[in-house]
Design an enzyme around this catalytic site. Structure first.
Site, PDB file in Angstrom:
ATOM      1  N   PRO A 120       8.221   5.760   3.728  1.00 63.07           N
ATOM      2  CA  PRO A 120       9.534   5.513   3.145  1.00 63.07           C
ATOM      3  C   PRO A 120       9.854   6.521   2.042  1.00 63.07           C
ATOM      4  O   PRO A 120       8.971   6.905   1.269  1.00 63.07           O
ATOM      5  CB  PRO A 120       9.397   4.103   2.544  1.00 63.07           C
ATOM      6  CG  PRO A 120       8.240   3.493   3.229  1.00 63.07           C
ATOM      7  CD  PRO A 120       7.336   4.585   3.670  1.00 63.07           C
ATOM      8  N   CYS A 121      11.126   6.924   1.999  1.00 64.37           N
ATOM      9  CA  CYS A 121      11.497   7.978   1.046  1.00 64.37           C
ATOM     10  C   CYS A 121      12.073   7.436  -0.257  1.00 64.37           C
ATOM     11  O   CYS A 121      12.206   8.164  -1.238  1.00 64.37           O
ATOM     12  CB  CYS A 121      12.503   8.912   1.708  1.00 64.37           C
ATOM     13  SG  CYS A 121      13.938   8.018   2.309  1.00 64.37           S
TER      14      CYS A 121
END
Ligand SMILES: C[S@@+](CC[C@H](N)C(=O)[O-])C[C@H]1O[C@@H](n2cnc3c(N)ncnc32)[C@H](O)[C@@H]1O
Length: 408
Positions: free
Chosen positions: A120-121
């Site tokens: 996840p960013c």
């Protein structure tokens, strides 16, 4: 003796690849373009891949497009919608387990030698809270970093994709330090699909890490000398004006269907003075599509396609002037094609003359959305995904290519 890896029918792969991208985009150097490179010639070990944070399978498709031989032995994600899409296309059910709690024994049970992942960013996104390794969404990656030194057979290859900004994060530093201590050689890229001949901007960070074939590398020194490669050594520079126009990626919609994607007037009027990214079909670049695209979050989430009144002069200070431009969202299928997913041409009603590559010719599996996936779920999944072709080329020419010298 170190074992290497196998390539699928190398020559086929090169010719297909050259059909897809103009010859001038790939450098014709012996070291980079000759797939039957020395190190891989006498290889006899197939790749066994774990795909973490798999989403709709961007990494899986990229692996298929890289032309390497191997199999994805397991993929992991907790999103039921993307898992459905993944299963719909690959006929493999992703493991719906939170990666934060995966254990060494479970990972070892797959006997994998390659990890592909796009964590996840949100912990690293510019404009976000930037909690980095203290964000709960970083826990999956941190768990994988902790597991690595405990494995009897750590993966020979690791590839990670994330947003720009990850390169200055503590999470990246933890990962790099761990890999460095374990003797991995590494290479980091900051690149965007326009450099690869695709008219879409999506600047991203990529890490290629592998155990060296025969040499021993000095451990603990990587961070002192590392650099981020912004121009891959296997590509020729492409002028943006030479990119194919967006019309090549356009889905052939009926008038009625065009209306389904119309940007509601109220979205435009309530963002008084905002300079939306409006692109015409004959232009050759559109901006990065984020996971909020297609919703009422219209600021900075992706371009609008103008479909009417191409000669008209409009004025962002007077948003009323935008209302008759026929502004619509790019469709999920169009974004999938811009992201180089192997979507079938007949789904787009495209003519054979389109200059948008038909990626189905080099992918074992094609891509489509399951019917039950809603429009918003499709946009979200695509916004979270990656550019398959960029990853495929980095896998092929960097991670799995021991002739590539940009490693330390
Ligand atoms: C940046 S997206 C990766 C998308 C993917 N590369 C693709 O092509 O669609 C991150 C994915 O990780 C999943 N995810 C986030 N946290 C997770 C966790 N702790 N355990 C398992 N999956 C997780 C999300 O559901 C999302 O699909």
């Amino acid at each position: 003796m170190e074992k290497g890896i196998k390539r699928k029918n190398n020559q086929d792969n090169i010719s297909i690849e050259n059909d897809i991208i103009n010859d001038n985009k790939l450098k014709k150097s012996k070291s980079n373009n000759n797939s039957s490179n020395n190190d891989n010639n006498n290889n006899n070990e197939s790749l066994r891949i774990l795909e973490f944070f798999c989403g709709i399978g961007g990494m899986h498709y990229a692996f298929e497009q890289s032309g390497m031989e191997g199999v994805v032995v397991a993929s992991f994600d907790i999103n039921v919608n993307t898992n459905l899409c993944y299963q719909h296309n690959f006929n493999i059910k992703p493991v719906n387990t939170i990666i934060d709690s995966l254990k060494v024994e479970k990972i070892e049970s797959y006997k994998a030698n390659c990890w592909l992942m796009s964590p996840p960013c949100q912990p690293y996104t510019r404009g976000g809270k930037n909690l980095d390794d203290e964000d709960h969404r970083a826990a999956g990656l941190l768990n994988l970093i902790n597991i690595l030194p405990k494995l009897n057979n750590p993966p020979k290859y690791i590839f990670l994709e994330n947003v720009v900004n990850f390169e200055i994060s503590r999470s990246r530093e933890k990962l790099i330090k761990q890999l460095d201590e374990m003797g991995y050689e590494m290479n980091e890229h900051l690149v965007t699909p326009t450099q690869f001949g695709i008219p879409n901007d999506r600047a991203r960070y990529y890490l290629s890490a592998r155990l060296p074939l025969n040499k021993k590398i000095e451990t603990g020194k990587y961070l002192d000398n590392c650099k981020f490669y912004r121009e891959p050594n296997f590509l020729n520079k492409i002028n943006e004006s030479d990119l194919p126009s967006l019309s090549n990626y356009r889905e052939n919609l009926s008038e009625e269907d065009e209306l389904k994607y119309h940007v509601p007037d109220k979205y435009i009027l309530k963002r008084y003075k905002f300079r939306f990214d409006i692109v015409k079909p004959n232009e050759n670049k559109c901006s990065c599509f984020t996971k909020a695209y297609g919703s009422h979050h219209v600021i900075g989430t992706g371009s609008f396609l103008q479909t009417k009144k191409f000669e008209k002069k409009y004025n962002f200070d007077n948003p009323e002037t935008l209302l008759d431009l026929g502004l619509r969202f790019f469709t999920p299928n169009e974004i999938a094609l811009l992201h180089a997913f192997p979507i079938k041409y007949d789904l787009l009603n495209k003519s054979e003359n389109s200059k948008a590559p038909d990626y189905t010719t080099i992918s074992k599996h094609s891509f489509s959305f399951p019917e039950e996936m809603t429009q918003i779920q499709r946009y979200r999944a695509l916004g979270n995904s990656l550019n398959v072709y960029v990853v495929a080329m980095l896998l092929k020419h960097v991670l799995f290519n021991y002739d590539n010298k940009d490693f330390q």
